[in-house]
Design a protein around this motif. Structure first.
Motif, PDB file in Angstrom:
ATOM      1  N   GLY A 254      44.703  29.156  35.324  1.00 10.75           N
ATOM      2  CA  GLY A 254      45.534  30.282  34.842  1.00 10.75           C
ATOM      3  C   GLY A 254      43.923  30.998  33.593  1.00 10.75           C
ATOM      4  N   ALA A 255      44.510  31.191  32.336  1.00 11.07           N
ATOM      5  CA  ALA A 255      43.905  32.616  32.164  1.00 11.07           C
ATOM      6  C   ALA A 255      43.814  32.894  30.536  1.00 11.07           C
ATOM      7  N   GLU A 256      43.508  33.549  29.960  1.00 11.03           N
ATOM      8  CA  GLU A 256      43.218  33.994  29.142  1.00 11.03           C
ATOM      9  C   GLU A 256      43.552  35.406  28.514  1.00 11.03           C
ATOM     10  N   TRP A 257      43.587  36.404  29.187  1.00  9.34           N
ATOM     11  CA  TRP A 257      43.957  37.281  29.875  1.00  9.34           C
ATOM     12  C   TRP A 257      43.922  38.249  31.827  1.00  9.34           C
ATOM     13  N   VAL A 258      44.750  38.969  31.805  1.00  8.71           N
ATOM     14  CA  VAL A 258      44.312  40.018  32.546  1.00  8.71           C
ATOM     15  C   VAL A 258      44.434  41.128  32.774  1.00  8.71           C
ATOM     16  N   SER A 259      44.421  41.892  33.608  1.00 12.29           N
ATOM     17  CA  SER A 259      44.568  43.166  33.581  1.00 12.29           C
ATOM     18  C   SER A 259      44.039  44.055  34.894  1.00 12.29           C
ATOM     19  N   PHE A 260      44.302  45.082  35.221  1.00 15.30           N
ATOM     20  CA  PHE A 260      43.628  45.596  36.332  1.00 15.30           C
ATOM     21  C   PHE A 260      43.598  46.831  35.828  1.00 15.30           C
ATOM     22  N   PHE A 261      43.091  48.106  36.807  1.00 13.26           N
ATOM     23  CA  PHE A 261      41.605  48.650  36.759  1.00 13.26           C
ATOM     24  C   PHE A 261      42.151  49.920  38.154  1.00 13.26           C
ATOM     25  N   SER A 262      41.957  50.824  38.405  1.00 12.68           N
ATOM     26  CA  SER A 262      41.785  51.796  39.493  1.00 12.68           C
ATOM     27  C   SER A 262      40.197  52.563  39.851  1.00 12.68           C
ATOM     28  N   ASP A 263      40.262  53.178  40.791  1.00 18.80           N
ATOM     29  CA  ASP A 263      39.245  54.694  41.160  1.00 18.80           C
ATOM     30  C   ASP A 263      39.451  55.324  40.431  1.00 18.80           C
ATOM     31  N   ALA A 264      40.234  56.466  39.482  1.00 18.69           N
ATOM     32  CA  ALA A 264      40.755  57.230  39.340  1.00 18.69           C
ATOM     33  C   ALA A 264      39.198  57.888  38.678  1.00 18.69           C
ATOM     34  N   THR A 265      39.470  59.192  38.660  1.00 14.77           N
ATOM     35  CA  THR A 265      37.847  59.720  38.694  1.00 14.77           C
ATOM     36  C   THR A 265      37.856  60.996  37.508  1.00 14.77           C
ATOM     37  N   ARG A 266      37.462  60.883  36.787  1.00 15.00           N
ATOM     38  CA  ARG A 266      38.375  62.266  35.288  1.00 15.00           C
ATOM     39  C   ARG A 266      36.825  62.910  34.860  1.00 15.00           C
ATOM     40  N   GLN A 267      36.802  63.777  34.411  1.00 17.45           N
ATOM     41  CA  GLN A 267      36.013  63.913  33.224  1.00 17.45           C
ATOM     42  C   GLN A 267      36.599  65.217  32.822  1.00 17.45           C
ATOM     43  N   ALA A 268      36.566  65.366  31.279  1.00 16.93           N
ATOM     44  CA  ALA A 268      37.235  66.451  30.023  1.00 16.93           C
ATOM     45  C   ALA A 268      36.107  67.485  30.685  1.00 16.93           C
ATOM     46  N   ALA A 269      37.277  69.101  30.819  1.00 21.08           N
ATOM     47  CA  ALA A 269      36.672  70.124  31.216  1.00 21.08           C
ATOM     48  C   ALA A 269      35.465  70.629  30.134  1.00 21.08           C
ATOM     49  N   GLU A 270      36.224  70.347  28.618  1.00 20.86           N
ATOM     50  CA  GLU A 270      34.945  69.907  27.597  1.00 20.86           C
ATOM     51  C   GLU A 270      34.567  69.058  26.383  1.00 20.86           C
ATOM     52  N   TYR A 271      33.794  68.520  26.392  1.00 19.94           N
ATOM     53  CA  TYR A 271      33.475  67.592  25.432  1.00 19.94           C
ATOM     54  C   TYR A 271      33.891  68.411  23.501  1.00 19.94           C
ATOM     55  N   LYS A 272      33.846  69.779  24.048  1.00 22.90           N
ATOM     56  CA  LYS A 272      33.665  69.812  22.230  1.00 22.90           C
ATOM     57  C   LYS A 272      34.827  71.198  22.432  1.00 22.90           C
ATOM     58  N   ARG A 273      35.685  71.197  21.313  1.00 23.60           N
ATOM     59  CA  ARG A 273      37.062  72.730  21.832  1.00 23.60           C
ATOM     60  C   ARG A 273      36.668  72.585  19.558  1.00 23.60           C
ATOM     61  N   GLY A 274      36.455  74.276  19.915  1.00 21.83           N
ATOM     62  CA  GLY A 274      36.550  73.837  18.185  1.00 21.83           C
ATOM     63  C   GLY A 274      36.374  73.044  16.864  1.00 21.83           C
ATOM     64  N   ARG A 275      36.956  71.973  16.547  1.00 24.24           N
ATOM     65  CA  ARG A 275      36.203  71.560  16.108  1.00 24.24           C
ATOM     66  C   ARG A 275      36.968  69.663  16.386  1.00 24.24           C
ATOM     67  N   VAL A 276      37.189  69.816  17.507  1.00 21.90           N
ATOM     68  CA  VAL A 276      37.636  68.547  17.691  1.00 21.90           C
ATOM     69  C   VAL A 276      36.283  67.969  19.204  1.00 21.90           C
ATOM     70  N   LEU A 277      36.120  66.784  19.181  1.00 20.92           N
ATOM     71  CA  LEU A 277      34.663  66.171  19.665  1.00 20.92           C
ATOM     72  C   LEU A 277      35.264  65.336  21.280  1.00 20.92           C
ATOM     73  N   LEU A 278      35.045  65.267  21.951  1.00 20.76           N
ATOM     74  CA  LEU A 278      35.322  63.742  23.080  1.00 20.76           C
ATOM     75  C   LEU A 278      33.649  62.643  23.541  1.00 20.76           C
ATOM     76  N   ALA A 279      34.254  61.613  22.734  1.00 23.78           N
ATOM     77  CA  ALA A 279      32.904  60.705  23.584  1.00 23.78           C
ATOM     78  C   ALA A 279      33.097  59.308  24.188  1.00 23.78           C
ATOM     79  N   GLY A 280      33.145  58.693  25.187  1.00 23.41           N
ATOM     80  CA  GLY A 280      33.361  58.035  26.011  1.00 23.41           C
ATOM     81  C   GLY A 280      34.587  57.913  27.137  1.00 23.41           C
ATOM     82  N   ASP A 281      35.066  57.088  27.562  1.00 19.97           N
ATOM     83  CA  ASP A 281      36.079  57.391  28.364  1.00 19.97           C
ATOM     84  C   ASP A 281      37.463  58.255  27.865  1.00 19.97           C
ATOM     85  N   ALA A 282      37.115  58.717  26.654  1.00 20.84           N
ATOM     86  CA  ALA A 282      38.245  59.619  25.841  1.00 20.84           C
ATOM     87  C   ALA A 282      37.229  60.985  26.816  1.00 20.84           C
ATOM     88  N   ALA A 283      35.967  61.569  27.290  1.00 24.99           N
ATOM     89  CA  ALA A 283      35.526  62.651  28.252  1.00 24.99           C
ATOM     90  C   ALA A 283      35.467  61.990  29.361  1.00 24.99           C
TER      91      ALA A 283
END
Length: 501
Positions: A254-283
């Motif tokens: 059995g399984a406690e949980w299952v999930s899937f992932f992919s090889d998608a590769t993306r990067q945010a064009a800006e880590y900082k825009r005005g007063r908004v910043l991104l970090a981790g998987d959001a970036a």
């Protein structure tokens, strides 16, 4: 303002950032749309550099194994295994630590320091004005209804499908997913350990025991089509894929949980825009390889936290915050490069076999092993701080200062213990009284420590430097030999204008 900073996402990145902000004196609220933590293991450890960052904050004992976590000297690049310890301080990261435990440790640390974590709170909107105003205003759905929150800055640590990134209009260019892969914590099975993965004709599998009766498996079948982010996966699908690759029938478990992932590769064009910043998987999102995703997010937080805290508390100007993108964006780009390369080698099937053989041959050379270990461990990162006055060619400049034993007036210590408070450190290795005088105007922001390095290879490590200025994230911002030339420039750049009087 409701807080100086609103952090969206209570994963490892957001929680690490919250703790860093509190160390720097910023008021912080963390919002997460989940009512409770998932409790899922997901990431099973972190890289050598992420482990160092936790050590710099004194967090390792909170993981329940003292200051020494289980690590592996043998790692891999794209499935090609070799000894990481050829690079000083390197290893294949801390192993066997479920992401749920990492999150629990960081949540306790952040809340101990006064961070507020609010669950069941989903960001619904972002008001105009964050680009050129003096604050951000977000609409949040809470268990008690919709409300508005205001803060000086908003940081999206809310994953690859980041709502914050979308609301801020930040582009997320990259490559689409080409294949689906599965992960699960399975029960009721006696599986052969495949810690670093095993490439077989029909795909690649990994397996590692988590606890009594539970194994983590990763299943990467060749030819599995990419899936929609909204799809679900069942244990039956995972079991069929496992049997297709290994010939082993695990459908009786059995399984406690299952999930899937992919090889998608993306990067945010800006880590900082005005007063908004991104970090981790959001970036940045990429193929999981060696625990680099969680670890890169922790390093984003360690780079951003002290800078953002210094800005919102008035100790430094906005220019300091701009260095977050200039330093971490190239690191993210290199992260995407190395994970894509590893995917081609590890998951490329028979077509990639010539490439695997060449990499295997190359790893017989010490220089190649050191280079690849540096990439995967993240110990090769060097920020560009060369516009500061001083010896721009010094090998330590911009690099992290490793954990080194020291003897000072108060007894034995080490370079990481000096960083527990989250302040900068001016390490005087030669008893130069002029350094303390030169740094006096930054008292409270930078600790001046006179000590002797007791490591046998201290001359090699410090390469003639008699003093080093270490940022709160552990990277060296200035080195000096017998004087303080350029020190005031470096102090002002990284720790704000000197105090008057």
């Amino acid at each position: 303002m409701d807080a100086d900073v609103i952090v969206v996402g209570a994963g490892p990145t957001g929680l690490m950032l919250a703790g860093e902000l509190r160390l720097g004196g910023a008021e912080v609220i963390v919002l997460d749309k989940l009512a409770e933590p998932t409790g899922q293991s997901r990431g099973l450890g972190f890289t050598a550099r992420a482990m160092e960052i936790f050590d710099q904050r004194g967090l390792l004992p909170r993981f329940g194994q003292g200051e020494t976590l289980e690590t592996s000297p043998v790692g891999h690049f794209g499935g090609v295994q070799f000894d990481f310890t050829t690079l000083e301080g390197a290893h294949f990261g801390a192993r066997g630590i479920p992401q749920s435990q990492t999150e629990a440790v960081l949540a306790e640390w952040a809340t101990d320091r006064g961070a507020e974590i609010h669950r069941g709170c989903e960001v619904l909107g972002l008001a105009d004005g964050f680009l050129d105003g003096d604050h951000v205003e977000v609409t949040v759905g809470t268990p008690d209804g919709v409300r508005q929150l205001r803060a000086r800055y908003l940081v999206g640590c809310d994953g690859g499908k980041s709502t914050v990134r979308k609301l801020a209009g930040i582009d997320f260019p990259g490559t689409e997913a080409t294949r689906a892969m599965f992960l699960a914590d399975v029960t009721g099975l006696d599986l052969k350990p495949r810690y670093l993965g095993e490439a077989l004709p029909n795909g690649m599998v990994m397996a590692a025991p988590l606890k009594e009766g539970v194994h983590r498996i990763i299943v990467c079948p060749h030819g599995a089509a990419a899936r929609s982010a909204d799809d679900t996966v069942t244990f039956e699908e995972v079991a069929k894929a496992w049997e297709h690759i290994t010939g082993e029938d695990i459908s009786g478990g059995g399984a406690e949980w299952v999930s899937f992932f992919s090889d998608a590769t993306r990067q945010a064009a800006e880590y900082k825009r005005g007063r908004v910043l991104l970090a981790g998987d959001a970036a940045h999102i990429h193929l999981p390889a060696g625990g680099q995703g969680l670890s890169a997010g922790v390093q984003d937080a360690a780079n951003l936290g002290w800078k953002l805290a210094a800005v919102v508390t008035g100790r430094a100007g906005e220019a300091l915050l701009d260095t977050y993108h200039s330093e971490r964006y190239p690191v993210g780009r290199r992260l995407l490069m190395n994970t894509r390369a590893q995917g081609m080698v590890f998951l490329g099937g028979d077509q990639a076999e010539p490439l695997r053989r060449i990499i295997t041959e190359l790893t017989s050379y010490d220089t190649v092993r050191r280079h690849l270990a540096g990439i995967v461990s993240h110990l090769d990162i060097r920020y560009d701080v060369t516009d500061d006055a001083g010896d721009a060619a010094h090998p330590l400049l911009g690099r992290r200062l490793g954990k080194l034993p020291l003897t000072g007036a108060d007894g034995e210590t080490d370079t990481f213990r000096l960083l527990h408070a989250g302040r900068g450190v001016l390490l005087d290795l030669a008893g130069n009284a002029g350094l303390r005088e030169a740094a006096a105007a930054w008292t409270g922001r930078v600790d001046v420590v006179t000590a002797t390095a007791t490591t046998a290879d201290r001359d090699t490590v410090f390469a003639g430097a008699e003093a080093v200025l270490v940022r709160p994230d552990g990277h060296v911002a200035w080195t000096g030999a017998g004087g303080a030339d350029g020190l005031d420039t470096a102090l002002a750049r990284w720790f704000g204008a000197p105090a008057e009087g």
